[in-house]
Design a protein around this motif. Structure first.
Motif, PDB file in Angstrom:
ATOM      1  N   MET A 224       0.841  -1.198   0.000  1.00  0.00           N
ATOM      2  CA  MET A 224       0.000   0.000   0.000  1.00  0.00           C
ATOM      3  C   MET A 224       0.874   1.245   0.000  1.00  0.00           C
ATOM      4  O   MET A 224       1.861   1.321   0.713  1.00  0.00           O
ATOM      5  N   GLN A 225       0.501   2.213  -0.806  1.00  0.00           N
ATOM      6  CA  GLN A 225       1.292   3.435  -0.903  1.00  0.00           C
ATOM      7  C   GLN A 225       1.002   4.351   0.278  1.00  0.00           C
ATOM      8  O   GLN A 225      -0.131   4.504   0.714  1.00  0.00           O
ATOM      9  N   ARG A 226       2.070   4.958   0.768  1.00  0.00           N
ATOM     10  CA  ARG A 226       1.986   5.756   1.988  1.00  0.00           C
ATOM     11  C   ARG A 226       2.049   7.248   1.651  1.00  0.00           C
ATOM     12  O   ARG A 226       2.904   7.680   0.870  1.00  0.00           O
ATOM     13  N   ILE A 227       1.156   8.010   2.257  1.00  0.00           N
ATOM     14  CA  ILE A 227       1.077   9.447   2.005  1.00  0.00           C
ATOM     15  C   ILE A 227       1.217  10.206   3.322  1.00  0.00           C
ATOM     16  O   ILE A 227       0.508   9.921   4.296  1.00  0.00           O
ATOM     17  N   LEU A 228       2.137  11.154   3.347  1.00  0.00           N
ATOM     18  CA  LEU A 228       2.308  12.037   4.498  1.00  0.00           C
ATOM     19  C   LEU A 228       1.441  13.268   4.279  1.00  0.00           C
ATOM     20  O   LEU A 228       1.624  14.002   3.297  1.00  0.00           O
ATOM     21  N   VAL A 229       0.478  13.493   5.170  1.00  0.00           N
ATOM     22  CA  VAL A 229      -0.433  14.632   5.072  1.00  0.00           C
ATOM     23  C   VAL A 229       0.006  15.687   6.084  1.00  0.00           C
ATOM     24  O   VAL A 229      -0.114  15.485   7.294  1.00  0.00           O
ATOM     25  N   VAL A 230       0.518  16.807   5.584  1.00  0.00           N
ATOM     26  CA  VAL A 230       1.015  17.889   6.446  1.00  0.00           C
ATOM     27  C   VAL A 230       0.030  19.052   6.328  1.00  0.00           C
ATOM     28  O   VAL A 230       0.096  19.859   5.407  1.00  0.00           O
ATOM     29  N   GLU A 231      -0.893  19.122   7.265  1.00  0.00           N
ATOM     30  CA  GLU A 231      -1.968  20.120   7.234  1.00  0.00           C
ATOM     31  C   GLU A 231      -2.376  20.440   8.667  1.00  0.00           C
ATOM     32  O   GLU A 231      -2.748  19.557   9.422  1.00  0.00           O
ATOM     33  N   ASP A 232      -2.297  21.736   9.064  1.00  0.00           N
ATOM     34  CA  ASP A 232      -2.561  22.098  10.456  1.00  0.00           C
ATOM     35  C   ASP A 232      -4.048  22.318  10.752  1.00  0.00           C
ATOM     36  O   ASP A 232      -4.435  22.367  11.924  1.00  0.00           O
ATOM     37  N   ASP A 233      -4.868  22.437   9.719  1.00  0.00           N
ATOM     38  CA  ASP A 233      -6.312  22.525   9.933  1.00  0.00           C
ATOM     39  C   ASP A 233      -6.823  21.117  10.249  1.00  0.00           C
ATOM     40  O   ASP A 233      -6.857  20.242   9.384  1.00  0.00           O
ATOM     41  N   GLN A 234      -7.247  20.905  11.502  1.00  0.00           N
ATOM     42  CA  GLN A 234      -7.585  19.561  11.930  1.00  0.00           C
ATOM     43  C   GLN A 234      -8.754  18.967  11.155  1.00  0.00           C
ATOM     44  O   GLN A 234      -8.746  17.781  10.809  1.00  0.00           O
ATOM     45  N   GLU A 235      -9.772  19.773  10.871  1.00  0.00           N
ATOM     46  CA  GLU A 235     -10.926  19.265  10.133  1.00  0.00           C
ATOM     47  C   GLU A 235     -10.538  18.864   8.708  1.00  0.00           C
ATOM     48  O   GLU A 235     -10.957  17.804   8.214  1.00  0.00           O
ATOM     49  N   LEU A 236      -9.736  19.694   8.049  1.00  0.00           N
ATOM     50  CA  LEU A 236      -9.308  19.378   6.698  1.00  0.00           C
ATOM     51  C   LEU A 236      -8.377  18.176   6.702  1.00  0.00           C
ATOM     52  O   LEU A 236      -8.466  17.297   5.828  1.00  0.00           O
ATOM     53  N   ASN A 237      -7.475  18.126   7.665  1.00  0.00           N
ATOM     54  CA  ASN A 237      -6.564  16.985   7.785  1.00  0.00           C
ATOM     55  C   ASN A 237      -7.364  15.687   7.916  1.00  0.00           C
ATOM     56  O   ASN A 237      -7.092  14.693   7.240  1.00  0.00           O
ATOM     57  N   GLN A 238      -8.383  15.722   8.787  1.00  0.00           N
ATOM     58  CA  GLN A 238      -9.214  14.540   9.007  1.00  0.00           C
ATOM     59  C   GLN A 238      -9.975  14.157   7.733  1.00  0.00           C
ATOM     60  O   GLN A 238     -10.079  12.968   7.390  1.00  0.00           O
ATOM     61  N   ALA A 239     -10.501  15.152   7.021  1.00  0.00           N
ATOM     62  CA  ALA A 239     -11.247  14.883   5.793  1.00  0.00           C
ATOM     63  C   ALA A 239     -10.337  14.279   4.720  1.00  0.00           C
ATOM     64  O   ALA A 239     -10.733  13.343   4.001  1.00  0.00           O
ATOM     65  N   LEU A 240      -9.128  14.814   4.604  1.00  0.00           N
ATOM     66  CA  LEU A 240      -8.166  14.277   3.644  1.00  0.00           C
ATOM     67  C   LEU A 240      -7.828  12.826   3.954  1.00  0.00           C
ATOM     68  O   LEU A 240      -7.817  11.962   3.066  1.00  0.00           O
ATOM     69  N   CYS A 241      -7.558  12.560   5.221  1.00  0.00           N
ATOM     70  CA  CYS A 241      -7.187  11.203   5.619  1.00  0.00           C
ATOM     71  C   CYS A 241      -8.335  10.220   5.378  1.00  0.00           C
ATOM     72  O   CYS A 241      -8.115   9.092   4.910  1.00  0.00           O
ATOM     73  N   TYR A 242      -9.546  10.649   5.674  1.00  0.00           N
ATOM     74  CA  TYR A 242     -10.716   9.791   5.459  1.00  0.00           C
ATOM     75  C   TYR A 242     -10.858   9.436   3.980  1.00  0.00           C
ATOM     76  O   TYR A 242     -11.055   8.269   3.612  1.00  0.00           O
ATOM     77  N   ALA A 243     -10.748  10.458   3.126  1.00  0.00           N
ATOM     78  CA  ALA A 243     -10.901  10.234   1.688  1.00  0.00           C
ATOM     79  C   ALA A 243      -9.783   9.356   1.133  1.00  0.00           C
ATOM     80  O   ALA A 243     -10.021   8.470   0.302  1.00  0.00           O
ATOM     81  N   LEU A 244      -8.568   9.575   1.605  1.00  0.00           N
ATOM     82  CA  LEU A 244      -7.423   8.808   1.110  1.00  0.00           C
ATOM     83  C   LEU A 244      -7.468   7.363   1.588  1.00  0.00           C
ATOM     84  O   LEU A 244      -7.133   6.440   0.833  1.00  0.00           O
ATOM     85  N   GLU A 245      -7.878   7.152   2.827  1.00  0.00           N
ATOM     86  CA  GLU A 245      -7.979   5.786   3.338  1.00  0.00           C
ATOM     87  C   GLU A 245      -9.048   4.996   2.592  1.00  0.00           C
ATOM     88  O   GLU A 245      -8.909   3.784   2.387  1.00  0.00           O
ATOM     89  N   LYS A 246     -10.119   5.670   2.158  1.00  0.00           N
ATOM     90  CA  LYS A 246     -11.153   4.999   1.368  1.00  0.00           C
ATOM     91  C   LYS A 246     -10.590   4.530   0.024  1.00  0.00           C
ATOM     92  O   LYS A 246     -11.112   3.571  -0.568  1.00  0.00           O
ATOM     93  N   GLU A 247      -9.528   5.203  -0.442  1.00  0.00           N
ATOM     94  CA  GLU A 247      -8.874   4.809  -1.693  1.00  0.00           C
ATOM     95  C   GLU A 247      -7.747   3.806  -1.451  1.00  0.00           C
ATOM     96  O   GLU A 247      -6.946   3.528  -2.342  1.00  0.00           O
ATOM     97  N   SER A 248      -7.668   3.307  -0.213  1.00  0.00           N
ATOM     98  CA  SER A 248      -6.707   2.255   0.169  1.00  0.00           C
ATOM     99  C   SER A 248      -5.266   2.743   0.301  1.00  0.00           C
ATOM    100  O   SER A 248      -4.318   1.946   0.211  1.00  0.00           O
ATOM    101  N   TYR A 249      -5.072   4.038   0.532  1.00  0.00           N
ATOM    102  CA  TYR A 249      -3.743   4.545   0.849  1.00  0.00           C
ATOM    103  C   TYR A 249      -3.505   4.424   2.355  1.00  0.00           C
ATOM    104  O   TYR A 249      -4.438   4.484   3.153  1.00  0.00           O
ATOM    105  N   THR A 250      -2.244   4.277   2.734  1.00  0.00           N
ATOM    106  CA  THR A 250      -1.861   4.346   4.136  1.00  0.00           C
ATOM    107  C   THR A 250      -1.474   5.783   4.453  1.00  0.00           C
ATOM    108  O   THR A 250      -0.664   6.374   3.733  1.00  0.00           O
ATOM    109  N   ILE A 251      -2.034   6.342   5.506  1.00  0.00           N
ATOM    110  CA  ILE A 251      -1.897   7.775   5.777  1.00  0.00           C
ATOM    111  C   ILE A 251      -1.109   8.029   7.054  1.00  0.00           C
ATOM    112  O   ILE A 251      -1.277   7.334   8.059  1.00  0.00           O
ATOM    113  N   ALA A 252      -0.262   9.047   7.000  1.00  0.00           N
ATOM    114  CA  ALA A 252       0.434   9.532   8.191  1.00  0.00           C
ATOM    115  C   ALA A 252       0.067  11.009   8.355  1.00  0.00           C
ATOM    116  O   ALA A 252       0.643  11.867   7.683  1.00  0.00           O
TER     117      ALA A 252
END
Length: 222
Positions: free
Chosen positions: A1-29
């Motif tokens: 699984m491909q790993r993506i580092l999400v560097v975003e200080d807006d907690q709501e946006l960070n959470q939304a990004l991670c949710y969407a990316l995990e649904k696409e089967s990416y591993t998120i940090a």
């Protein structure tokens, strides 16, 4: 699984990004600061960085420079900064794309998919045109049937040229790639010296590989 580092200080946006990316089967940090990003990036192998610019403890541009010195990793900027000069800086730092906020999550996911597919397709463990042979895994170069000793800096140059065949690599991009392990900058003069030495080792009258684009940079034409 491909790993993506999400560097975003807006907690709501960070959470939304991670949710969407995990649904696409990416591993998120997910991280919220440059300090956290450096800690994670130093410990885990990543395939892509989603990077905000305005962060609580620094500038995303600077983190991009730092990360690419460690590894030639694709970076996609996400920022509310939509000035042309900011977008140009992002691309000059070697970013794959620059997306301004607000953005479409579907379009962002498609951009990420294309970037990661292109990155995999661009990976070349070797180069062989019959005259010049480069094995990137064993760090071995052959020219005209004879082993060609190259320095670590010259080999890093070869990797960049082959991976970006036909593309203009500006002086700034190459200088960023040649940041050495001792933390010393390679200046434009040293870059030119290394390129000329490399050309002297791998080229002859019939085989030309590196073209100097005057005032801008270099291009692999082999």
């Amino acid at each position: 699984m491909q790993r993506i580092l999400v560097v975003e200080d807006d907690q709501e946006l960070n959470q939304a990004l991670c949710y969407a990316l995990e649904k696409e089967s990416y591993t998120i940090a997910p991280v919220f600061s440059i300090r956290e990003a450096k800690e994670v990036y130093g410990k885990e192998q990543m395939d892509l960085i989603l990077l905000d610019i305005n962060l609580p403890d620094g500038d995303g541009f600077e983190f991009c420079r730092w990360a690419k010195r460690k590894q030639d990793i694709p970076v996609l900027f996400l920022s509310a900064r939509d000035l042309e000069e900011d977008v140009l800086i992002g691309y000059e730092l070697g970013a794959e794309d620059y997306v301004t906020k607000p953005f479409s999550m579907k379009i962002l996911l498609k951009k990420i998919d294309l970037i990661l597919k292109r990155t995999v397709a661009d990976y070349k463990p070797s180069f062989d045109d019959g005259y010049l042979k480069i094995d990137f895994e064993s760090v071995k170069v052959m020219a005209g049937g004879e082993e060609c000793p190259v320095t670590p800096t010259e080999f890093r140059l070869l990797r960049q040229f082959v991976l970006h065949k036909g593309q203009l690599l500006t002086y700034d991009i190459l200088l960023e790639k040649l940041w050495d392990s001792g933390g010393q900058f390679v200046d434009k003069h040293a870059l030119a010296v290394n390129v000329n030495r490399l050309r002297g080792k791998i080229e002859d009258e019939e085989h030309k590989y590196i073209s100097n684009v005057y005032g801008m940079g270099y291009q692999w034409v082999g």
